[in-house]
Motif scaffolding. Sequence first.
Motif, mmCIF file in Angstrom:
data_model
loop_
_atom_site.group_PDB
_atom_site.id
_atom_site.type_symbol
_atom_site.label_atom_id
_atom_site.label_comp_id
_atom_site.label_asym_id
_atom_site.label_seq_id
_atom_site.Cartn_x
_atom_site.Cartn_y
_atom_site.Cartn_z
ATOM 1 N N GLY A 156 0.789 -1.215 0.000
ATOM 2 C CA GLY A 156 0.000 0.000 0.000
ATOM 3 C C GLY A 156 0.827 1.273 0.000
ATOM 4 N N ASN A 157 2.170 1.115 -0.026
ATOM 5 C CA ASN A 157 3.065 2.270 0.046
ATOM 6 C C ASN A 157 2.677 3.161 1.233
ATOM 7 O OD1 ASN A 157 5.148 4.010 -0.643
ATOM 8 N ND2 ASN A 157 3.924 5.136 -2.145
ATOM 9 N N VAL A 158 2.647 2.546 2.402
ATOM 10 C CA VAL A 158 2.194 3.237 3.614
ATOM 11 C C VAL A 158 3.356 3.947 4.287
ATOM 12 C CG1 VAL A 158 1.072 2.957 5.854
ATOM 13 C CG2 VAL A 158 0.418 1.471 3.937
ATOM 14 N N ARG A 159 3.065 5.128 4.776
ATOM 15 C CA ARG A 159 4.051 5.899 5.547
ATOM 16 C C ARG A 159 3.325 6.475 6.760
ATOM 17 N NH1 ARG A 159 9.010 8.008 4.800
ATOM 18 N NH2 ARG A 159 9.537 9.988 5.796
ATOM 19 N N ILE A 160 3.793 6.119 7.938
ATOM 20 C CA ILE A 160 3.196 6.614 9.175
ATOM 21 C C ILE A 160 4.264 7.371 9.953
ATOM 22 C CG2 ILE A 160 2.150 5.960 11.373
ATOM 23 C CD1 ILE A 160 0.855 3.608 9.995
ATOM 24 N N THR A 161 3.930 8.580 10.366
ATOM 25 C CA THR A 161 4.913 9.414 11.064
ATOM 26 C C THR A 161 4.322 9.982 12.342
ATOM 27 O OG1 THR A 161 4.262 11.351 9.739
ATOM 28 C CG2 THR A 161 6.122 10.048 8.939
ATOM 29 N N PHE A 162 5.185 10.083 13.359
ATOM 30 C CA PHE A 162 4.879 10.816 14.571
ATOM 31 C C PHE A 162 5.696 12.110 14.520
ATOM 32 C CE2 PHE A 162 4.315 6.337 15.769
ATOM 33 C CZ PHE A 162 3.049 6.371 16.345
ATOM 34 N N ASP A 163 5.010 13.243 14.460
ATOM 35 C CA ASP A 163 5.688 14.540 14.405
ATOM 36 C C ASP A 163 5.632 15.189 15.782
ATOM 37 O OD1 ASP A 163 6.216 14.088 11.773
ATOM 38 O OD2 ASP A 163 4.538 15.265 11.022
ATOM 39 N N LYS A 164 6.809 15.465 16.327
ATOM 40 C CA LYS A 164 6.941 15.877 17.717
ATOM 41 C C LYS A 164 7.524 17.282 17.820
ATOM 42 C CE LYS A 164 8.527 11.108 18.407
ATOM 43 N NZ LYS A 164 9.642 10.262 18.912
ATOM 44 N N GLU A 165 7.238 17.925 18.944
ATOM 45 C CA GLU A 165 7.855 19.215 19.286
ATOM 46 C C GLU A 165 7.618 20.259 18.200
ATOM 47 O OE1 GLU A 165 11.963 18.772 20.475
ATOM 48 O OE2 GLU A 165 11.580 16.736 21.177
ATOM 49 N N LEU A 166 6.376 20.387 17.761
ATOM 50 C CA LEU A 166 6.061 21.382 16.742
ATOM 51 C C LEU A 166 6.391 22.778 17.257
ATOM 52 C CD1 LEU A 166 4.790 22.103 13.980
ATOM 53 C CD2 LEU A 166 2.592 22.288 15.176
ATOM 54 N N ARG A 167 7.203 23.497 16.494
ATOM 55 C CA ARG A 167 7.638 24.831 16.890
ATOM 56 C C ARG A 167 7.481 25.807 15.732
ATOM 57 N NH1 ARG A 167 10.959 24.767 21.590
ATOM 58 N NH2 ARG A 167 11.304 22.638 22.349
ATOM 59 N N THR A 168 7.357 27.067 16.066
ATOM 60 C CA THR A 168 7.284 28.132 15.066
ATOM 61 C C THR A 168 8.495 29.036 15.185
ATOM 62 O OG1 THR A 168 6.053 30.086 14.319
ATOM 63 C CG2 THR A 168 5.819 29.477 16.635
ATOM 64 N N GLY A 169 8.966 29.496 14.038
ATOM 65 C CA GLY A 169 10.104 30.408 14.016
ATOM 66 C C GLY A 169 9.701 31.850 14.221
ATOM 67 N N LEU A 170 8.432 32.070 14.593
ATOM 68 C CA LEU A 170 7.906 33.429 14.789
ATOM 69 C C LEU A 170 8.150 34.254 13.535
ATOM 70 C CD1 LEU A 170 8.827 33.999 18.541
ATOM 71 C CD2 LEU A 170 6.613 33.369 17.571
ATOM 72 N N HIS A 171 8.815 35.390 13.631
ATOM 73 C CA HIS A 171 8.958 36.271 12.470
ATOM 74 C C HIS A 171 10.202 35.964 11.627
ATOM 75 C CE1 HIS A 171 5.581 38.843 13.517
ATOM 76 N NE2 HIS A 171 6.000 38.831 14.763
ATOM 77 N N ALA A 172 10.994 34.984 12.021
ATOM 78 C CA ALA A 172 12.191 34.641 11.260
ATOM 79 C C ALA A 172 11.803 33.998 9.929
ATOM 80 C CB ALA A 172 13.064 33.688 12.063
ATOM 81 N N ILE A 173 12.609 34.212 8.888
ATOM 82 C CA ILE A 173 12.327 33.602 7.583
ATOM 83 C C ILE A 173 13.528 32.851 7.023
ATOM 84 C CG2 ILE A 173 10.538 35.279 6.990
ATOM 85 C CD1 ILE A 173 12.638 36.569 5.088
ATOM 86 N N ASP A 174 14.629 32.762 7.758
ATOM 87 C CA ASP A 174 15.814 32.065 7.272
ATOM 88 C C ASP A 174 15.953 30.740 8.020
ATOM 89 O OD1 ASP A 174 18.211 31.171 6.318
ATOM 90 O OD2 ASP A 174 19.423 32.824 7.091
ATOM 91 N N VAL A 175 15.737 29.632 7.324
ATOM 92 C CA VAL A 175 15.785 28.321 7.981
ATOM 93 C C VAL A 175 17.194 27.948 8.442
ATOM 94 C CG1 VAL A 175 13.745 27.421 6.800
ATOM 95 C CG2 VAL A 175 16.008 27.145 5.746
ATOM 96 N N PHE A 176 18.202 28.658 7.924
ATOM 97 C CA PHE A 176 19.579 28.367 8.314
ATOM 98 C C PHE A 176 20.122 29.356 9.349
ATOM 99 C CE2 PHE A 176 19.270 26.615 3.951
ATOM 100 C CZ PHE A 176 19.531 25.291 4.249
ATOM 101 N N ASP A 177 19.263 30.191 9.883
ATOM 102 C CA ASP A 177 19.671 31.173 10.885
ATOM 103 C C ASP A 177 20.192 30.447 12.129
ATOM 104 O OD1 ASP A 177 19.973 33.164 12.757
ATOM 105 O OD2 ASP A 177 17.942 33.974 12.542
#
Length: 237
Positions: A156-177
């Motif tokens: 079935g090409n199944v993929r199950i994920t647990f996504d943990k510690e969801l965080r926001t970068g607030l006003h930052a826009i550079d993922v490499f900061d």
Amino acid sequence: MNTTLQYRNELKFFVHPHQYMILRQRLKHLMKQDKHVGPTGEYHIRSLYFDDLNNKALHEKLGGIRDRSKYRIRIYNKEDSIIHFEKKIKFRDYIAKVKFPLTRDMYDSIIAGNYEVLHHPDHALMMEIYHEMNHNLLRPKVIVDYVREPYVCENGNVRITFDKELRTGLHAIDVFDRNLKPVRAIDENLMILEVKFDEYLPAYIQTALQLEGLNRQSASKYVMCRKFLKYNTWEDY
């Protein structure tokens, strides 16, 4: 439905720690871990989401529009060896994703506001995003950051994920900061369980996922991080 895209089913759930422990114990005996995980059985994902002048993606999700799309740049483990610009498409209860790779120089140019690096007439998705940036003012809106524990199954090409510690970068826009310190955008006890599959979900996996109190949710990480930003920094949509 656009038949040239590979559409998949996607189900999302909020899970508490005790539910996670039960489900994880069941799934690890039925599925394999994704080959990209590190020693802890996880990897880190950081995405920069874009939206236009009218916040179309945000409002379509909040408004319950079934057929919609959104754009993001995604990296893994805070490294620049893999950088993708992605378009995620929602059609009824199905999802599809198309993407293309970025070099670090291309990424840096986009963050600096130089969108000409996307002007490639022979590449449909690049030209689509280039058009959105120039005509609809598609711009970076929020960084979404989390840790993923993934399991896969060929049937079935199944993929199950647990996504943990969801965080926001607030006003930052550079993922490499290097100074970026994203903050929690969800209750510390909650994780997001995602179940993706092609045409069918094997019965033994369906059985493993049956758990009292586990209810399907409309859990958009982008919306949760944008709403956190609004409620905690007085941002206006």
